[in-house]
Scaffold this active site. Structure first.
Site, PDB file in Angstrom:
ATOM      1  N   HIS A 169       0.844  -1.197   0.000  1.00 58.54           N
ATOM      2  CA  HIS A 169       0.000   0.000   0.000  1.00 58.54           C
ATOM      3  C   HIS A 169       0.881   1.249   0.000  1.00 58.54           C
ATOM      4  CE1 HIS A 169      -3.686  -2.140   1.958  1.00 58.54           C
ATOM      5  NE2 HIS A 169      -3.198  -2.823   0.932  1.00 58.54           N
ATOM      6  N   GLU A 215       0.673   4.111   1.567  1.00 59.84           N
ATOM      7  CA  GLU A 215       0.991   4.698   2.873  1.00 59.84           C
ATOM      8  C   GLU A 215       2.009   3.867   3.644  1.00 59.84           C
ATOM      9  OE1 GLU A 215      -3.439   5.369   1.998  1.00 59.84           O
ATOM     10  OE2 GLU A 215      -1.999   3.751   1.782  1.00 59.84           O
ATOM     11  N   CYS A 271      -5.732   2.323   5.949  1.00 58.97           N
ATOM     12  CA  CYS A 271      -6.281   1.095   6.522  1.00 58.97           C
ATOM     13  C   CYS A 271      -5.552   0.793   7.838  1.00 58.97           C
ATOM     14  CB  CYS A 271      -6.131  -0.062   5.533  1.00 58.97           C
ATOM     15  SG  CYS A 271      -4.425  -0.640   5.301  1.00 58.97           S
ATOM     16  N   CYS A 316      -1.770   0.232   7.264  1.00 67.12           N
ATOM     17  CA  CYS A 316      -1.056   1.477   6.975  1.00 67.12           C
ATOM     18  C   CYS A 316      -0.998   2.380   8.200  1.00 67.12           C
ATOM     19  CB  CYS A 316      -1.710   2.189   5.797  1.00 67.12           C
ATOM     20  SG  CYS A 316      -1.476   1.292   4.244  1.00 67.12           S
ATOM     21  N   ASP A 373     -14.420  -3.218 -11.060  1.00 72.48           N
ATOM     22  CA  ASP A 373     -15.511  -3.975 -11.712  1.00 72.48           C
ATOM     23  C   ASP A 373     -15.090  -5.383 -12.062  1.00 72.48           C
ATOM     24  OD1 ASP A 373     -16.941  -1.630 -11.517  1.00 72.48           O
ATOM     25  OD2 ASP A 373     -16.552  -1.037 -13.577  1.00 72.48           O
TER      26      ASP A 373
END
Length: 160
Positions: free
Chosen positions: A56, A58, A86, A89, A160
């Site tokens: 991630h 961060e 999150c 992070c 998607d």
């Protein structure tokens, strides 16, 4: 810093998230600003290209910063991120000793965008709650309605 300045830094983080998506990564971005207002580090997600589940933006930025700067220096820095950090992070930010976090959109808004996508099983755990369990008084600023739509737009069609 002024609200206008926070928005400008968040817009830079959003551009980093656009770059991440263009590079084939998940659309997240973070920047680190020192106490003088200089952008000293930028980081996009790296988890797809490097097959890292912990890549991630961060957490990677916090790790890089902890190797380049002292804890005292980082306490006076601000991490700007497109989406609320999150739990993982938040932990990395905490251990790196970054004193302020500013984010564009909430984790709950992100959850609405990602749904139950297996690549991003988003927590419903605000960073304020994670930081409140620690022993440091980390400043948290966000979300910013001024950039929330722009931050979310980068995710459109991705999950998607």
């Amino acid at each position: 810093m002024s609200k206008k300045t926070h928005v400008e830094y968040l817009q830079r983080a959003i551009q980093v998230s656009r770059d991440a998506r263009a590079h084939g990564n998940t659309p997240f971005g973070a920047i680190l600003v020192d106490g003088e207002g200089n952008i000293i580090m930028e980081q996009e997600n790296i988890e797809i290209t490097d097959k890292r589940c912990t890549g991630h933006a961060e957490a990677t930025l916090a790790d890089r910063a902890s190797h380049e700067y002292s804890k005292d220096f980082l306490w006076n820095c601000t991490l700007y991120t497109t989406a609320e950090p999150c739990a993982m992070c938040s932990g990395a930010i905490y251990w790196a000793n970054i004193g302020t976090v500013v984010y564009g959109m909430t984790e709950r808004t992100l959850l609405k965008l990602t749904g139950s996508h297996e690549q991003n099983p988003t927590f419903d755990l605000p960073c304020r709650e994670v930081f409140s369990k620690g022993q440091k008084d980390i400043t948290i600023i966000g979300p910013f309605p001024e950039v929330e739509e722009e931050a979310a737009e980068v995710h459109m069609g991705y999950w998607d």
